[in-house]
Design a protein around this motif. Structure first.
Motif, PDB file in Angstrom:
ATOM      1  N   THR A 188     -31.541 -15.734 -34.639  1.00  0.00           N
ATOM      2  CA  THR A 188     -30.525 -16.770 -34.453  1.00  0.00           C
ATOM      3  C   THR A 188     -31.010 -18.009 -35.200  1.00  0.00           C
ATOM      4  OG1 THR A 188     -29.944 -15.893 -32.287  1.00  0.00           O
ATOM      5  CG2 THR A 188     -29.223 -18.143 -32.782  1.00  0.00           C
ATOM      6  N   PRO A 189     -30.336 -18.366 -36.291  1.00  0.00           N
ATOM      7  CA  PRO A 189     -30.775 -19.531 -37.062  1.00  0.00           C
ATOM      8  C   PRO A 189     -30.628 -20.821 -36.253  1.00  0.00           C
ATOM      9  CG  PRO A 189     -28.964 -18.371 -38.172  1.00  0.00           C
ATOM     10  CD  PRO A 189     -29.162 -17.739 -36.837  1.00  0.00           C
ATOM     11  N   GLU A 190     -31.445 -21.799 -36.587  1.00  0.00           N
ATOM     12  CA  GLU A 190     -31.315 -23.119 -35.978  1.00  0.00           C
ATOM     13  C   GLU A 190     -29.964 -23.700 -36.379  1.00  0.00           C
ATOM     14  OE1 GLU A 190     -34.592 -25.999 -36.271  1.00  0.00           O
ATOM     15  OE2 GLU A 190     -35.610 -24.406 -37.406  1.00  0.00           O
ATOM     16  N   GLY A 191     -29.357 -24.460 -35.495  1.00  0.00           N
ATOM     17  CA  GLY A 191     -28.110 -25.119 -35.833  1.00  0.00           C
ATOM     18  C   GLY A 191     -27.081 -24.984 -34.736  1.00  0.00           C
ATOM     19  N   ALA A 192     -25.927 -25.571 -34.994  1.00  0.00           N
ATOM     20  CA  ALA A 192     -24.846 -25.565 -34.013  1.00  0.00           C
ATOM     21  C   ALA A 192     -23.519 -25.323 -34.718  1.00  0.00           C
ATOM     22  CB  ALA A 192     -24.792 -26.904 -33.274  1.00  0.00           C
ATOM     23  N   GLN A 193     -22.646 -24.608 -34.023  1.00  0.00           N
ATOM     24  CA  GLN A 193     -21.263 -24.396 -34.465  1.00  0.00           C
ATOM     25  C   GLN A 193     -20.368 -25.265 -33.589  1.00  0.00           C
ATOM     26  OE1 GLN A 193     -20.021 -20.187 -35.192  1.00  0.00           O
ATOM     27  NE2 GLN A 193     -21.814 -19.793 -33.903  1.00  0.00           N
ATOM     28  N   ILE A 194     -19.316 -25.779 -34.178  1.00  0.00           N
ATOM     29  CA  ILE A 194     -18.386 -26.644 -33.455  1.00  0.00           C
ATOM     30  C   ILE A 194     -16.977 -26.102 -33.623  1.00  0.00           C
ATOM     31  CG2 ILE A 194     -17.417 -28.970 -33.295  1.00  0.00           C
ATOM     32  CD1 ILE A 194     -20.633 -28.694 -35.097  1.00  0.00           C
ATOM     33  N   GLY A 195     -16.253 -26.053 -32.533  1.00  0.00           N
ATOM     34  CA  GLY A 195     -14.841 -25.709 -32.558  1.00  0.00           C
ATOM     35  C   GLY A 195     -14.081 -26.745 -31.749  1.00  0.00           C
ATOM     36  N   LEU A 196     -13.131 -27.417 -32.374  1.00  0.00           N
ATOM     37  CA  LEU A 196     -12.308 -28.408 -31.678  1.00  0.00           C
ATOM     38  C   LEU A 196     -10.869 -27.917 -31.704  1.00  0.00           C
ATOM     39  CD1 LEU A 196     -12.098 -31.239 -30.319  1.00  0.00           C
ATOM     40  CD2 LEU A 196     -11.537 -32.120 -32.600  1.00  0.00           C
ATOM     41  N   HIS A 197     -10.314 -27.673 -30.536  1.00  0.00           N
ATOM     42  CA  HIS A 197      -8.929 -27.216 -30.402  1.00  0.00           C
ATOM     43  C   HIS A 197      -8.032 -28.454 -30.453  1.00  0.00           C
ATOM     44  CE1 HIS A 197     -10.166 -23.168 -28.926  1.00  0.00           C
ATOM     45  NE2 HIS A 197     -11.262 -23.860 -28.616  1.00  0.00           N
ATOM     46  N   VAL A 198      -7.422 -28.709 -31.595  1.00  0.00           N
ATOM     47  CA  VAL A 198      -6.589 -29.897 -31.772  1.00  0.00           C
ATOM     48  C   VAL A 198      -5.197 -29.638 -31.197  1.00  0.00           C
ATOM     49  CG1 VAL A 198      -5.623 -31.516 -33.448  1.00  0.00           C
ATOM     50  CG2 VAL A 198      -7.922 -30.570 -33.802  1.00  0.00           C
ATOM     51  N   HIS A 199      -4.599 -28.510 -31.558  1.00  0.00           N
ATOM     52  CA  HIS A 199      -3.318 -28.042 -31.016  1.00  0.00           C
ATOM     53  C   HIS A 199      -3.430 -26.537 -30.873  1.00  0.00           C
ATOM     54  CE1 HIS A 199      -1.371 -31.911 -31.586  1.00  0.00           C
ATOM     55  NE2 HIS A 199      -1.674 -31.911 -32.873  1.00  0.00           N
ATOM     56  N   LYS A 200      -2.424 -25.901 -30.303  1.00  0.00           N
ATOM     57  CA  LYS A 200      -2.461 -24.444 -30.170  1.00  0.00           C
ATOM     58  C   LYS A 200      -2.557 -23.761 -31.526  1.00  0.00           C
ATOM     59  CE  LYS A 200      -0.211 -23.996 -25.750  1.00  0.00           C
ATOM     60  NZ  LYS A 200      -0.165 -22.887 -24.855  1.00  0.00           N
ATOM     61  N   ASP A 201      -2.063 -24.416 -32.575  1.00  0.00           N
ATOM     62  CA  ASP A 201      -2.088 -23.815 -33.904  1.00  0.00           C
ATOM     63  C   ASP A 201      -3.053 -24.502 -34.864  1.00  0.00           C
ATOM     64  OD1 ASP A 201      -0.616 -26.181 -34.224  1.00  0.00           O
ATOM     65  OD2 ASP A 201       0.731 -25.303 -35.699  1.00  0.00           O
ATOM     66  N   ALA A 202      -3.957 -25.360 -34.356  1.00  0.00           N
ATOM     67  CA  ALA A 202      -4.828 -26.113 -35.262  1.00  0.00           C
ATOM     68  C   ALA A 202      -6.208 -26.349 -34.654  1.00  0.00           C
ATOM     69  CB  ALA A 202      -4.192 -27.450 -35.605  1.00  0.00           C
ATOM     70  N   CYS A 203      -7.214 -26.142 -35.491  1.00  0.00           N
ATOM     71  CA  CYS A 203      -8.610 -26.328 -35.088  1.00  0.00           C
ATOM     72  C   CYS A 203      -9.363 -27.120 -36.145  1.00  0.00           C
ATOM     73  CB  CYS A 203      -9.316 -24.975 -34.986  1.00  0.00           C
ATOM     74  SG  CYS A 203      -8.744 -23.897 -33.670  1.00  0.00           S
ATOM     75  N   VAL A 204     -10.449 -27.726 -35.701  1.00  0.00           N
ATOM     76  CA  VAL A 204     -11.481 -28.197 -36.596  1.00  0.00           C
ATOM     77  C   VAL A 204     -12.656 -27.263 -36.341  1.00  0.00           C
ATOM     78  CG1 VAL A 204     -13.083 -30.053 -37.181  1.00  0.00           C
ATOM     79  CG2 VAL A 204     -10.730 -30.599 -36.530  1.00  0.00           C
ATOM     80  N   THR A 205     -13.134 -26.644 -37.400  1.00  0.00           N
ATOM     81  CA  THR A 205     -14.260 -25.725 -37.308  1.00  0.00           C
ATOM     82  C   THR A 205     -15.380 -26.315 -38.142  1.00  0.00           C
ATOM     83  OG1 THR A 205     -12.717 -23.885 -37.116  1.00  0.00           O
ATOM     84  CG2 THR A 205     -14.972 -23.338 -37.692  1.00  0.00           C
ATOM     85  N   ALA A 206     -16.580 -26.396 -37.563  1.00  0.00           N
ATOM     86  CA  ALA A 206     -17.683 -27.046 -38.268  1.00  0.00           C
ATOM     87  C   ALA A 206     -19.010 -26.409 -37.881  1.00  0.00           C
ATOM     88  CB  ALA A 206     -17.698 -28.542 -37.935  1.00  0.00           C
ATOM     89  N   PHE A 207     -20.028 -26.737 -38.662  1.00  0.00           N
ATOM     90  CA  PHE A 207     -21.397 -26.360 -38.302  1.00  0.00           C
ATOM     91  C   PHE A 207     -22.342 -27.373 -38.913  1.00  0.00           C
ATOM     92  CE2 PHE A 207     -20.805 -24.124 -42.350  1.00  0.00           C
ATOM     93  CZ  PHE A 207     -21.959 -24.450 -43.037  1.00  0.00           C
TER      94      PHE A 207
END
Length: 193
Positions: free
Chosen positions: A148-167
């Motif tokens: 498991t690499p160091e780091g973090a994943q991010i998921g932000l549920h903005v709307h039912k049809d929209a996300c912000v996905t990041a790491f």
């Protein structure tokens, strides 16, 4: 004489290449109808009927088999809202990356400081509130074991049809907007199938 109509694994009928009375169909705009040099053509009839146009490795049913890895569509308004949130998150991840703080706890704390609320779910997976998910990076197989690499994943549920996905991880960070994935919400599913 009639053309052979074999069934594919998904139950769709396809006309066999070179069958009497058939001709190669036109490729969708922007794709090539030529057969890759590593795949021999059958009687000069063009690509195999079992290979989908645009299939990365020439595999039959590539689109069906990888549908779970495609995000759903976003409406223009949702996409605009998601981009606004991505623009808020990006400088925070850049700062954390420069500070070499990419563990999930540090990332979660920094994003909660922006006013986001952590996603809460019930026993059956139903969402009870909040929109932010921060978790460890997905493990991957290296050599003879999983790491498991160091780091973090991010998921932000903005709307039912929209996300912000990041790491954010040791080597880099990334922020993007996309629709949710069929099975995994805002997080891109790991390879499999």
């Amino acid at each position: 004489m009639s053309a052979a109509l074999p069934l594919t694994a998904c139950g769709q009928q396809r006309v066999a290449a070179g069958a009497p009375g058939t001709s190669p169909s036109a490729a969708p705009e922007g794709t090539s109808s030529s057969t890759p040099s590593s795949t021999p053509s059958r009687s000069g009839a063009g690509a195999s009927p079992y290979v989908e146009p645009g299939a990365h490795d020439g595999a039959p049913h590539y689109g069906d088999n990888n549908a779970y890895r495609r995000p759903r569509d976003m409406s223009p308004a949702s996409g605009k809202d998601a981009q606004r949130e991505a623009d808020r998150i990006e400088p925070v991840l850049e700062r954390l990356w420069k500070q070499r703080k990419w563990d999930p706890k540090s990332v979660r704390t920094a994003l909660l400081a922006l006013g986001y609320e952590e996603l809460r779910t019930g026993p059956k997976g139903e969402q009870l509130g909040g929109k932010l998910e921060v978790r460890s990076m997905d493990s991957r197989y290296e050599g003879d074991h999983y790491v498991t690499p160091e780091g973090a994943q991010i998921g932000l549920h903005v709307h039912k049809d929209a996300c912000v996905t990041a790491f954010v991880q040791k080597s880099n960070y990334q922020v993007q907007v996309n629709g949710p994935y069929m099975e995994t919400g805002c997080f891109e599913p790991p390879t499999g199938h």
